[in-house]
Enzyme design. Structure first.
Site, PDB file in Angstrom:
ATOM      1  N   HIS A 160      33.919  36.528  46.443  1.00  0.00           N
ATOM      2  CA  HIS A 160      33.494  37.654  45.870  1.00  0.00           C
ATOM      3  C   HIS A 160      31.937  37.941  46.288  1.00  0.00           C
ATOM      4  O   HIS A 160      31.046  37.107  46.068  1.00  0.00           O
ATOM      5  CB  HIS A 160      33.321  36.999  44.202  1.00  0.00           C
ATOM      6  CG  HIS A 160      33.040  37.998  43.331  1.00  0.00           C
ATOM      7  ND1 HIS A 160      33.136  38.074  41.879  1.00  0.00           N
ATOM      8  CD2 HIS A 160      32.839  39.392  43.532  1.00  0.00           C
ATOM      9  CE1 HIS A 160      32.791  38.939  41.327  1.00  0.00           C
ATOM     10  NE2 HIS A 160      32.566  39.897  42.291  1.00  0.00           N
ATOM     11  N   LYS A 187      66.750  21.272  56.314  1.00  0.00           N
ATOM     12  CA  LYS A 187      67.021  21.243  57.784  1.00  0.00           C
ATOM     13  C   LYS A 187      68.329  21.719  58.060  1.00  0.00           C
ATOM     14  O   LYS A 187      69.257  20.924  57.749  1.00  0.00           O
ATOM     15  CB  LYS A 187      66.731  19.974  58.283  1.00  0.00           C
ATOM     16  CG  LYS A 187      67.075  19.746  59.684  1.00  0.00           C
ATOM     17  CD  LYS A 187      66.363  20.669  60.664  1.00  0.00           C
ATOM     18  CE  LYS A 187      66.791  20.545  62.293  1.00  0.00           C
ATOM     19  NZ  LYS A 187      68.201  21.203  62.519  1.00  0.00           N
ATOM     20  N   ASP A 225      71.544  22.609  60.272  1.00  0.00           N
ATOM     21  CA  ASP A 225      71.898  22.083  61.284  1.00  0.00           C
ATOM     22  C   ASP A 225      72.645  23.200  62.418  1.00  0.00           C
ATOM     23  O   ASP A 225      73.920  23.224  62.591  1.00  0.00           O
ATOM     24  CB  ASP A 225      72.973  20.966  61.497  1.00  0.00           C
ATOM     25  CG  ASP A 225      72.993  20.120  62.692  1.00  0.00           C
ATOM     26  OD1 ASP A 225      72.291  20.221  63.656  1.00  0.00           O
ATOM     27  OD2 ASP A 225      73.736  19.012  62.494  1.00  0.00           O
TER      28      ASP A 225
END
Length: 338
Positions: free
Chosen positions: A41, A260, A262
């Site tokens: 700011h 994850k 594959d």
């Protein structure tokens, strides 16, 4: 019904002249976690505003020098009035002759949580010490706010903001405030914001974030709602970020994770109706995944990072099945998670 905790905030502002939100009838996206925002700011003096969501408003502190990632630094933080939650999306210019007049940048934002033993935030703020964890674009790990005894004649409410010693701490405050800072929402500099240069501010409070899923079906759509700024020319390839093994997990109790899948990491490049797929090393695999390239028809120009997988009969990704599909030995549903 207006939140009475924002009475002071509203009394200090003329909403017929400032674009700052009033907090009345704001549509705030629900969140399972508490949010934080740090504004850069440039008012009568350049400073940073730390805002922590709590009980329907942002608890706020003005930090003159900005937060430091160096645990040896103790940064003054003056408590100010609560701000409405839709202030989390505010970036722009406040007229100079109004309270807080100047340029406002969304310097960082993310999620926060009180540390174990500090869950009763109101009680610990009253006692003068709050330990918490921030996980954002720039701020990570554990912090503490400690109230100071005001000096004789001092009107403000002084606190200290201190970074705890953890894996996210950085000696010398590397990654902290600098003259090269850009907004984490619009990527604009303070100069660009001050000149009202065009750029979208990605919504934070008013829309929940979702991940995109692109399936190779007859009616394929991206579920992600995003605001994008189209570049003049797309790069041919962007090297993707990859997971890295580390010896210990990050500090704190706030975790963000991705599943994850594959499969194969693929980068989908869409430029003027021309869809191409590249591996994480940049090889062109469009001909190996023609169904995914075709299913992307109609998406906006851009570069999409994702994973191509094959789903077995139980709907689970199978890398062996994906290899069989690519070799022409099996048929299976291919899915591209963007």
């Amino acid at each position: 019904m207006p939140n009475s905790r924002l009475d002071t905030y509203r009394q200090m502002r003329d909403f017929s002249r400032t674009e700052e939100p009033s907090g009345i009838s704001a549509e705030i996206a629900a969140s399972d976690h508490l949010r934080f925002v740090i504004h850069k700011h440039d008012a009568s003096q350049l400073h940073f505003d730390l805002r922590l969501e709590w009980n329907g408003t942002f608890l706020s502190w003005a930090v003159p020098k900005g937060p430091s990632l160096d645990s040896a630094d103790k940064r003054l933080a003056m408590a100010v009035e609560d701000h409405p939650l839709d202030y989390g999306d505010f970036e722009g210019i406040i007229p100079k002759d109004l309270y807080g007049g100047g340029t406002v940048m969304i310097w960082d934002r993310g999620l926060w949580i009180p540390e174990p033993g500090f869950e009763d935030v109101d009680k610990h703020l009253q006692k003068g010490e709050l330990k918490f964890v921030m996980e954002g674009n720039r701020m990570h790990g554990s912090w503490v706010l400690v109230r100071l005894k005001p000096k004789t004649g001092e009107k403000g409410k002084p606190w200290m903001l201190i970074k705890h010693k953890d894996s996210a701490a950085k000696t010398g405050n590397k990654g902290g405030p600098s003259d090269r800072d850009k907004s984490v929402a619009s990527t604009r500099t303070m100069k660009q914001i001050a000149s009202n240069a065009s750029a979208d501010v990605a919504p934070y409070m008013t829309q929940p974030r979702r991940s995109a899923k692109l399936e190779t079906t007859t009616s394929t759509k991206s579920r992600a709602k995003t605001k994008t700024v189209k570049p003049s020319a797309l790069p041919d390839f962007i090297e993707p970020q990859l997971a890295t093994n580390i010896s210990s997990p990050p500090a704190g109790d706030v975790w963000a994770h991705e599943i994850k899948f594959d499969g194969y990491r693929l980068q989908l490049r869409i430029d003027g109706g021309n869809n191409t797929l590249r591996t994480r090393k940049g090889s062109d695999w469009t001909k190996r995944f023609p169904a995914i390239a075709a299913a992307a028809k109609g998406l906006k120009d851009g570069i999409y990072d994702g994973e191509a997988v094959a789903l077995d009969d139980e709907g689970k990704p199978s890398f062996a099945l994906l290899q069989n599909v690519l070799d022409g030995e099996r048929d299976a549903s291919l899915v591209y998670y963007a």
